[in-house]
Design a protein around this motif. Sequence first.
Motif, short mmCIF file in Angstrom:
data_model
loop_
_atom_site.label_atom_id
_atom_site.label_comp_id
_atom_site.label_asym_id
_atom_site.label_seq_id
_atom_site.Cartn_x
_atom_site.Cartn_y
_atom_site.Cartn_z
N VAL A 222 0.84 -1.20 0.00
CA VAL A 222 0.00 0.00 0.00
C VAL A 222 0.87 1.25 0.00
N LEU A 223 1.97 1.20 0.77
CA LEU A 223 2.88 2.33 0.81
C LEU A 223 3.45 2.62 -0.58
N PHE A 224 3.88 1.58 -1.28
CA PHE A 224 4.41 1.77 -2.63
C PHE A 224 3.35 2.38 -3.54
N SER A 225 2.11 1.94 -3.40
CA SER A 225 1.05 2.48 -4.26
C SER A 225 0.84 3.97 -4.02
N HIS A 226 0.98 4.41 -2.76
CA HIS A 226 0.86 5.84 -2.45
C HIS A 226 2.02 6.62 -3.07
N ILE A 227 3.22 6.09 -2.94
CA ILE A 227 4.41 6.81 -3.42
C ILE A 227 4.36 7.03 -4.93
N VAL A 228 3.95 6.03 -5.68
CA VAL A 228 3.99 6.12 -7.15
C VAL A 228 2.75 6.79 -7.73
N ASP A 229 1.76 7.09 -6.91
CA ASP A 229 0.53 7.72 -7.40
C ASP A 229 0.75 9.22 -7.54
N PRO A 230 0.73 9.77 -8.77
CA PRO A 230 0.97 11.21 -8.94
C PRO A 230 -0.12 12.09 -8.33
N ASP A 231 -1.29 11.51 -8.08
CA ASP A 231 -2.39 12.28 -7.51
C ASP A 231 -2.44 12.23 -5.99
N LYS A 232 -1.55 11.46 -5.39
CA LYS A 232 -1.51 11.33 -3.93
C LYS A 232 -0.45 12.29 -3.39
N ALA A 233 -0.87 13.37 -2.77
CA ALA A 233 0.07 14.37 -2.25
C ALA A 233 0.73 13.88 -0.97
N PRO A 234 1.99 14.24 -0.76
CA PRO A 234 2.65 13.85 0.49
C PRO A 234 2.02 14.55 1.69
N ASP A 235 2.08 13.92 2.83
CA ASP A 235 1.52 14.46 4.06
C ASP A 235 2.52 15.42 4.70
N LEU A 236 2.23 16.70 4.63
CA LEU A 236 3.11 17.71 5.22
C LEU A 236 2.54 18.27 6.52
N SER A 237 1.56 17.60 7.08
CA SER A 237 0.95 18.10 8.32
C SER A 237 1.98 18.20 9.44
N GLY A 238 1.94 19.32 10.13
CA GLY A 238 2.85 19.54 11.24
C GLY A 238 4.18 20.15 10.86
N ALA A 239 4.44 20.31 9.57
CA ALA A 239 5.72 20.88 9.13
C ALA A 239 5.79 22.35 9.49
N PRO A 240 6.95 22.87 9.91
CA PRO A 240 7.08 24.30 10.21
C PRO A 240 6.72 25.14 8.99
N GLU A 241 6.01 26.22 9.23
CA GLU A 241 5.51 27.05 8.12
C GLU A 241 6.63 27.51 7.20
N GLU A 242 7.77 27.87 7.78
CA GLU A 242 8.86 28.40 6.96
C GLU A 242 9.54 27.33 6.11
N LEU A 243 9.24 26.04 6.38
CA LEU A 243 9.85 24.96 5.60
C LEU A 243 8.87 24.26 4.66
N VAL A 244 7.59 24.60 4.75
CA VAL A 244 6.59 23.90 3.94
C VAL A 244 6.88 24.04 2.45
N GLY A 245 7.20 25.24 1.99
CA GLY A 245 7.46 25.45 0.57
C GLY A 245 8.63 24.62 0.07
N LEU A 246 9.72 24.61 0.84
CA LEU A 246 10.90 23.85 0.45
C LEU A 246 10.60 22.35 0.45
N LEU A 247 9.96 21.85 1.51
CA LEU A 247 9.66 20.41 1.59
C LEU A 247 8.72 19.99 0.46
N SER A 248 7.74 20.82 0.17
CA SER A 248 6.80 20.50 -0.89
C SER A 248 7.51 20.38 -2.23
N SER A 249 8.46 21.27 -2.49
CA SER A 249 9.19 21.22 -3.77
C SER A 249 10.13 20.02 -3.84
N MET A 250 10.75 19.66 -2.72
CA MET A 250 11.67 18.52 -2.71
C MET A 250 10.93 17.19 -2.87
N LEU A 251 9.66 17.15 -2.47
CA LEU A 251 8.89 15.91 -2.50
C LEU A 251 7.94 15.84 -3.70
#
Length: 400
Positions: A222-251
């Motif tokens: 199931v984990l692999f299916s989430h990773i390879v699904d282009p429509d499944k966005a990564p879970d960034l909940s709880g990430a510091p506001e100042e790092l959200v943009g960077l983490l979103s672009s890296m992932l």
Amino acid sequence: MNTTPLSPDDPAELGGFTLLGRIGHGGMGQVYLGESAAGEAVAVKVIKPTVVDSETRQRFAQEIEVLKTIWGPRVAAFVKADTESEQPWLATEYVEGPDLRRLLDTRGVLSPLAAASLGATLAEALAGVHSQGLLHRDLKPANILLGPNGPKIIDFGLAVFAESSASLTAPNMVMGTPACMSPEQANGEKPLTAPVDVYALGAVLLCMTTGHYPYQADHVQVLFSHIVDPDKAPDLSGAPEELVGLLSSMLRHAQHDRPTMDEVVTQCVAVIKAHGATVAQARRQLASLTTVAYEPPEPSPVPAPAPPPTDAEAFAEVSTLLAPNPVAVAPTVPLPQQSAAPAHPPGYTPTVAVTTPDAEPTTEAAPQPTPAPPAGPRRSAAALRIAAQLRETYASTAPF
């Protein structure tokens, strides 16, 4: 890095290194703390006899050849190896400090400032690895050690030459750790390129600031299916506001949409400066997380002071007991804690993985206080009484 005692089945010496204790172990082998004849500490990785075959030797030899080509202050350096011995082994630089997974479990999530310093340092180091035509391919918290001078990357067992399509893996078989694996790596694409490490670094930074990875599931399929699904966005909940943009672009799912390592460095430095700190100050805060503040126990009641001894020998004994090096008291850095989720999510079993879980830490029993030696004819009772108290206090606070 915590060590546990050697077992009766462990070798006492290997390749000229005296083995002092166990650092960690995994499906492929055991890692020991070793010491050279001149006293240099090394980490000695030994392949288990039960898994030694031609393919294992070939993969281990590849790891060694890769390590020989890598240089940089953030890579644990190659020291010595023997792939032809009955138990193949590899010795690398020993880094005195926990891996990031253990740091997360014991200290909680990183502050945005410390995380930005970690990201900038690792991105710069990985850019250097990429410039040498190599990829890591298995970057994760357990493969990053935080020493007194900052982080260092270890375990290049899955590293490959970036432009090479050659691989020891069978068709349709994936190597790596799913929790930090990029979509193209999970899909088995070859050859892999530098963005695979950008994605993994983003997963590491997300984990170190939130306590969770981009995708989580109870089953690896199931984990692999989430990773390879282009429509499944990564879970960034709880990430510091100042790092959200960077983490979103890296992932990002598409590798060409991710930033380069140099761009990651630039954005991390911008976060550091936005906090009003310098890069050096942020790095010192990050490195300080490996230091446990020393808190001495409550002192025992001291009898009423006696007249100072006039005996020169007794005074010398007391002075000597006061001489041991003082224990440095390092300031602790308060870290935000993640209470809603566990500090480290449950591990996943990849389709094929080379992993080295940490050995469980052990606590050594404190040595018993050394009794005071018999009084000599020229030692006063007051000096001997003070000496005994100092011995007892030093023994109870000694870290060894």
